[in-house]
Design a protein around this motif. Sequence first.
Motif, PDB file in Angstrom:
ATOM      1  N   LYS A  49      -1.247  22.205   3.600  1.00 42.98           N
ATOM      2  CA  LYS A  49      -0.418  23.316   3.118  1.00 42.98           C
ATOM      3  C   LYS A  49       0.992  23.208   3.694  1.00 42.98           C
ATOM      4  O   LYS A  49       1.214  22.632   4.752  1.00 42.98           O
ATOM      5  N   TYR A  50       1.927  23.773   2.961  1.00 43.18           N
ATOM      6  CA  TYR A  50       3.299  23.873   3.454  1.00 43.18           C
ATOM      7  C   TYR A  50       3.901  25.160   2.915  1.00 43.18           C
ATOM      8  O   TYR A  50       3.359  25.785   1.994  1.00 43.18           O
ATOM      9  N   ILE A  51       5.001  25.586   3.506  1.00 41.35           N
ATOM     10  CA  ILE A  51       5.633  26.837   3.091  1.00 41.35           C
ATOM     11  C   ILE A  51       6.924  26.524   2.342  1.00 41.35           C
ATOM     12  O   ILE A  51       7.777  25.781   2.816  1.00 41.35           O
ATOM     13  N   GLU A  52       7.031  27.115   1.147  1.00 43.10           N
ATOM     14  CA  GLU A  52       8.234  26.939   0.325  1.00 43.10           C
ATOM     15  C   GLU A  52       8.664  28.307  -0.189  1.00 43.10           C
ATOM     16  O   GLU A  52       7.884  28.994  -0.848  1.00 43.10           O
ATOM     17  N   PHE A  71       6.914  10.753   3.535  1.00 45.62           N
ATOM     18  CA  PHE A  71       6.692  11.823   4.502  1.00 45.62           C
ATOM     19  C   PHE A  71       6.472  13.146   3.776  1.00 45.62           C
ATOM     20  O   PHE A  71       7.207  13.481   2.845  1.00 45.62           O
ATOM     21  N   LYS A  72       5.434  13.871   4.209  1.00 47.18           N
ATOM     22  CA  LYS A  72       5.140  15.184   3.654  1.00 47.18           C
ATOM     23  C   LYS A  72       5.144  16.206   4.790  1.00 47.18           C
ATOM     24  O   LYS A  72       4.482  16.019   5.812  1.00 47.18           O
ATOM     25  N   LEU A  73       5.894  17.271   4.605  1.00 43.04           N
ATOM     26  CA  LEU A  73       5.922  18.351   5.586  1.00 43.04           C
ATOM     27  C   LEU A  73       4.760  19.293   5.308  1.00 43.04           C
ATOM     28  O   LEU A  73       4.642  19.836   4.210  1.00 43.04           O
ATOM     29  N   GLY A  74       3.883  19.470   6.292  1.00 37.06           N
ATOM     30  CA  GLY A  74       2.748  20.351   6.077  1.00 37.06           C
ATOM     31  C   GLY A  74       1.700  20.256   7.164  1.00 37.06           C
ATOM     32  O   GLY A  74       1.802  19.455   8.092  1.00 37.06           O
ATOM     33  N   VAL A  99       0.859  -1.187   0.000  1.00 39.62           N
ATOM     34  CA  VAL A  99       0.000   0.000   0.000  1.00 39.62           C
ATOM     35  C   VAL A  99       0.893   1.235   0.000  1.00 39.62           C
ATOM     36  O   VAL A  99       2.088   1.154   0.262  1.00 39.62           O
ATOM     37  N   ASN A 100       0.307   2.386  -0.298  1.00 38.29           N
ATOM     38  CA  ASN A 100       1.018   3.658  -0.194  1.00 38.29           C
ATOM     39  C   ASN A 100       0.720   4.274   1.174  1.00 38.29           C
ATOM     40  O   ASN A 100      -0.423   4.620   1.459  1.00 38.29           O
ATOM     41  N   ILE A 101       1.741   4.377   2.009  1.00 35.00           N
ATOM     42  CA  ILE A 101       1.575   4.950   3.345  1.00 35.00           C
ATOM     43  C   ILE A 101       2.229   6.331   3.358  1.00 35.00           C
ATOM     44  O   ILE A 101       3.397   6.480   2.988  1.00 35.00           O
ATOM     45  N   THR A 102       1.465   7.339   3.779  1.00 38.50           N
ATOM     46  CA  THR A 102       1.977   8.705   3.835  1.00 38.50           C
ATOM     47  C   THR A 102       1.740   9.293   5.213  1.00 38.50           C
ATOM     48  O   THR A 102       0.627   9.240   5.739  1.00 38.50           O
ATOM     49  N   LEU A 103       2.786   9.851   5.788  1.00 41.38           N
ATOM     50  CA  LEU A 103       2.704  10.555   7.070  1.00 41.38           C
ATOM     51  C   LEU A 103       2.882  12.045   6.810  1.00 41.38           C
ATOM     52  O   LEU A 103       3.810  12.453   6.106  1.00 41.38           O
TER      53      LEU A 103
END
Length: 416
Positions: A93-96, A75-78, A30-34
Amino acid sequence: MEKKNIIIIGGGIGGLELTKLLSNKLGYKVNITLIDKNSYHIWKPILHEISSGYLDVNTNAINFYDHAYNNNYNFKLGCLININKYKKKIIYKYIEKKKKIKKTLKYDILVIALGSISNDFNIPGVKQNCFFLDNIKQAILLHKKIFNILLNNKFKKKKIIIVGGGATGIELSAEISNLIKELKKYNYIISKKLINIIIIEAGKKILSLLPIKISLNIYNKLKEIGIIIIKNTIVTNIYKYGLKTNKNIFINANLIIWTAGIKISNFIKNIKGLKINKINQLLIKPTLQTTLDKNIFAIGDCASLKIGDNQFVPSRAQSAHQMANLCFKNILYLLNNKKLKLYKYNDYGTIISLSKFYTIGYLIIKIINKNIIIKGKIAYFIYILLHKLHHIKIQGYIKTLLITIINIIKPKIKIK
């Protein structure tokens, strides 16, 4: 066949332990995203030790990017903004480069493990004038503030006020008191008579959830250390240099730290199709699924589950750990169209550490149906062990051992 998408929002105790369990079991199936607003994880019960400088962030934090790479998840920062449960999509959302960027992710199963923040109870001035201890950034900021107060104008009388007589406030007060003692080893001589550490508690006793005997024991020990405790007092206003109480008394302060109560961030109110309580916790069923959607789970501090007459699962590390374990099993059952299991909270006891001064708590032994009070070195060993066991679950024995060794050989106080 297209892979299922499992998204976990929040990499705290429950969120990261669940992510690790899922990645170990399901791997590439599976695709696991944190998703988390920070790029690293830290065990929340040690934040007071980071703020005192006793533990170092760099040594004790777990980098999400590195952990994700080694454990087969993304992992996604947001920060979570919204959930469209009908289209099974989340918006975060995240800041870039100083710009806010919004993104959408599709899920089949969603787990909300946002944790909690301090509850200001809408008291005027709390947000503007208090320091909090909800995350790593706040702990680092508080660390700098505490040292500025202690090391500048050392011969001037100062007051540090902690609002809230729960575990965080109590343990933090002892850490600051021990810090004054430890700084002497670095030739920073600070007179304890010039530093007043004050705890203000709204209730009749500190540590209201603990047995009276232990609460009283800790109360007496804090007084021995020199900490002032004011009970039955509600803070009504916070100002830049002090606070006012319901007894119409003004107490001046150089630093006010707010550790009273918890709630979930207000943005959760804007998410449609999910039920919440007065402090914004998501209402869940015993299967840990939210009451209105079987594909959305909630665990840890952000979840509210009734377990008896006017009793709910307490917001504690052991609750998050237990929920993560059951949520893992129930996600597997849901994927395989099997009947889900019901959550049963097990209270194994509580241990309070007053820094190097004293440690006391109780263990609940189910077999003999008794509460056993433990204190001293045995209690302190178990207190430390709980933290280590969490690290073992997340990154294994070898890395945990290395971190332990580094903590032992490094200087005991981080001055800056």
